[in-house]
Design a protein around this motif. Structure first.
Motif, PDB file in Angstrom:
ATOM      1  N   LEU A 244      10.962   2.625  -2.567  1.00 20.57           N
ATOM      2  CA  LEU A 244      10.779   3.121  -1.265  1.00 20.57           C
ATOM      3  C   LEU A 244      11.538   1.831  -0.444  1.00 20.57           C
ATOM      4  O   LEU A 244      11.110   1.070  -0.307  1.00 20.57           O
ATOM      5  CB  LEU A 244       9.126   3.691  -1.186  1.00 20.57           C
ATOM      6  N   ALA A 245      12.108   2.355   0.580  1.00 15.71           N
ATOM      7  CA  ALA A 245      12.703   1.660   1.133  1.00 15.71           C
ATOM      8  C   ALA A 245      12.329   1.683   2.535  1.00 15.71           C
ATOM      9  O   ALA A 245      12.480   2.726   3.844  1.00 15.71           O
ATOM     10  CB  ALA A 245      13.915   2.110   1.992  1.00 15.71           C
ATOM     11  N   VAL A 246      11.743   0.952   3.826  1.00 14.54           N
ATOM     12  CA  VAL A 246      11.217   1.127   5.112  1.00 14.54           C
ATOM     13  C   VAL A 246      12.416   0.044   6.008  1.00 14.54           C
ATOM     14  O   VAL A 246      12.983  -1.048   5.413  1.00 14.54           O
ATOM     15  CB  VAL A 246       9.952   0.523   5.509  1.00 14.54           C
ATOM     16  N   GLY A 247      12.732   0.420   7.348  1.00 12.77           N
ATOM     17  CA  GLY A 247      13.395  -0.108   8.537  1.00 12.77           C
ATOM     18  C   GLY A 247      14.146   0.945   8.382  1.00 12.77           C
ATOM     19  O   GLY A 247      13.483   2.223   9.474  1.00 12.77           O
ATOM     20  N   GLU A 248      15.417   0.452   9.804  1.00 10.45           N
ATOM     21  CA  GLU A 248      15.645   1.442  11.222  1.00 10.45           C
ATOM     22  C   GLU A 248      16.747   2.686  10.214  1.00 10.45           C
ATOM     23  O   GLU A 248      18.623   1.829  10.500  1.00 10.45           O
ATOM     24  CB  GLU A 248      16.344   0.183  11.493  1.00 10.45           C
ATOM     25  N   TRP A 249      16.318   3.265   9.286  1.00 12.31           N
ATOM     26  CA  TRP A 249      16.730   4.464   9.775  1.00 12.31           C
ATOM     27  C   TRP A 249      18.199   4.626  10.428  1.00 12.31           C
ATOM     28  O   TRP A 249      17.393   4.957  11.614  1.00 12.31           O
ATOM     29  CB  TRP A 249      16.624   5.279   8.525  1.00 12.31           C
TER      30      TRP A 249
ATOM     31  N   CYS B 142       1.106  -1.039   0.075  1.00 16.60           N
ATOM     32  CA  CYS B 142       0.392   0.231   0.224  1.00 16.60           C
ATOM     33  C   CYS B 142       0.801   0.930   0.246  1.00 16.60           C
ATOM     34  O   CYS B 142       0.911   2.531  -0.603  1.00 16.60           O
ATOM     35  CB  CYS B 142      -0.970   0.080   0.939  1.00 16.60           C
ATOM     36  N   ALA B 143       2.229   1.149   0.984  1.00 13.28           N
ATOM     37  CA  ALA B 143       2.924   2.319   0.939  1.00 13.28           C
ATOM     38  C   ALA B 143       4.172   2.745  -0.373  1.00 13.28           C
ATOM     39  O   ALA B 143       3.840   3.877  -0.882  1.00 13.28           O
ATOM     40  CB  ALA B 143       3.606   2.292   2.129  1.00 13.28           C
ATOM     41  N   ALA B 144       3.951   1.693  -0.948  1.00 11.43           N
ATOM     42  CA  ALA B 144       4.384   1.566  -2.683  1.00 11.43           C
ATOM     43  C   ALA B 144       3.602   2.328  -3.139  1.00 11.43           C
ATOM     44  O   ALA B 144       4.021   3.060  -4.373  1.00 11.43           O
ATOM     45  CB  ALA B 144       5.192   0.308  -2.897  1.00 11.43           C
TER      46      ALA B 144
END
Length: 438
Positions: A260-265, A140-142
């Motif tokens: 679009l990358a999700v994680g611990e930035w 959904c976010a992408a």
């Protein structure tokens, strides 16, 4: 939008042509959406006061709206997202609210396999992706990120999406969950992750959107990409970098790819330019798609190939084997230590008991006659020592004494002598010992 039509002729025009100042742009010919009759107008590349830059694109005219069947209609798009979000999103007053989990692990896709052991195809009400399927929330976010990118992140479009983190009673703007692609958005995340600032770090998963600017390789040949290159924020430069220990997660990304990358930035200040970076560990942490500004088309969001068990083991970074070599070398010489303190070296007591001379005392007179000439006091020795002789088990001890004497390193072993001379030497030694005691 990157594609439109001239209303009078129906000829397609593209946003990438605006920079060349074509006649249809300078003469302000009426334009319509490429898929419906909604009126649009072209906008060239520009920079806002907050430093946000936008590419050339087509925007809706005031009081215009896309037709319900148009893919650029935000209402229809929001409805389709909510239908395929698996209860992770719902619509209120024309605004899509996306629910976030409390931890990154909750973003992972469930392991679903069909009868043949292969993953199920993404069909039905689920948002379409390619294999491997993205997790529902990241999918959904992408989709939202791609929709906003096609609409040049127009403020009216961005305001139609909000996010509700786990445990929050209220929602937050989309820009507080997905940062980018402007320098101001990246800079806000950098300040929130900086422990020296008073801003509170995000307590929910963070996503970053950007377009690949360039590709580099580290010392081991693993690729990493720059989503923002030398971004300027209040006179300070920083970079947005996406990395991974697994090259297969980065290799599909080329220059111009939307990510679009999700994680611990986190922030990294050890390089020449401070970096906002992420080390991706799973394929589902990265969603990417391609757009063709020439044709105005865009691909569906996808993720890199899923990691196999062999890749996880082979591409795992080594963790200092050199530090363990000194520790393993120590036990090699420690077993030698027992010989240094061996009991036979410090055990001269076994030969001290006068066991060997007891059996030879009767025949000692005849063979020891030559020594009796040089040592006259030798005959009285048997007269004084008979009290020590009544041990019946002593005759078996001389062989044990012969085995004990050779290992003594401090006193070299005596040369092999006939039994008669050996008995004479022992008698002489006992005589000298008796003299010392007296």
């Amino acid at each position: 939008m990157y594609r439109a039509r001239i209303k009078d002729s129906g000829r397609e025009v593209f946003a990438v042509q605006i920079g060349d100042q074509p006649a249809w742009y300078t003469a302000k010919h009426p334009l319509t959406c490429s898929t419906c009759s909604a009126g649009v107008h072209g906008k060239g590349t520009y920079v806002k006061r907050n430093g946000s830059s936008y590419r050339a694109h087509f925007a809706l005219n005031p009081r215009a709206a896309h037709e319900p069947s148009c893919p650029f209609n935000p209402v229809e798009f929001i409805t389709s997202i909510a239908r395929g979000a698996q209860d992770l999103a719902h619509v209120e007053d024309g605004v899509l609210k996306l629910t976030l989990p409390g931890d990154m692990e909750d973003l992972a896709p469930p392991e679903q396999t069909g009868p043949d052991g292969l993953p199920h195809a993404v069909t039905g009400q689920q948002i379409d992706t390619v294999t491997p399927p993205l997790p529902p929330l990241l999918n959904c976010a992408a989709k939202i990120g791609r929709f906003l990118q096609l609409n040049a992140f127009d403020n009216k479009s961005v305001e139609k999406f909000r996010v509700q983190p786990h445990g929050y009673k209220t929602t937050i703007p989309w820009g507080r969950f997905c940062y980018g692609p402007t320098a101001a958005a990246y800079g806000e995340l950098v300040q929130r992750l900086d422990p020296s600032t008073i801003k509170r770090a995000p307590s929910h998963p963070i996503a970053v959107y950007g377009t690949v600017q360039r590709i580099h390789h580290d010392r081991k040949g693993r690729p990493f990409v720059f989503l923002a290159d030398h971004t300027d924020l209040d006179g300070r430069e920083f970079e947005v970098v996406l990395r991974s220990m697994h090259p297969t997660l980065i290799e599909p990304l080329t220059v111009g790819t939307h990510v679009l990358a999700v994680g611990e930035w986190s922030t990294f200040t050890g390089s020449r330019v401070p970096q906002l970076r992420l080390f991706a560990q799973e394929a589902w942490q990265i969603a990417y798609w391609h757009t063709d500004e020439t044709t105005g088309s865009a691909t569906q969001p996808m993720s890199p190939p899923a990691l196999t068990a062999h890749q996880r083991a082979a591409e795992r970074p080594a963790r200092g084997p050199s530090k363990q070599t000194p520790r393993s070398a120590k036990p090699d010489w420690r077993p030698v230590a027992p010989t240094r303190a061996a009991a036979p070296r410090l055990a001269p007591l076994p030969p001290v008991p006068p066991t060997p001379f007891v059996p030879p005392t009767p025949p000692a007179e005849t063979p020891d006659a030559p020594q009796s000439r040089t040592q006259p006091p030798a005959p009285p020795v048997p007269l004084t020592d008979p009290p020590r002789t009544p041990a019946p088990a002593l005759p078996a001890d001389p062989p044990a004494e012969q085995h004990v004497l050779p290992p003594r390193p401090s006193h070299p072993p005596l040369p092999a002598l006939p039994p008669s001379s050996r008995r004479g030497g022992l008698l002489g030694w006992l005589e000298r010992r008796r003299k010392r005691r007296s």
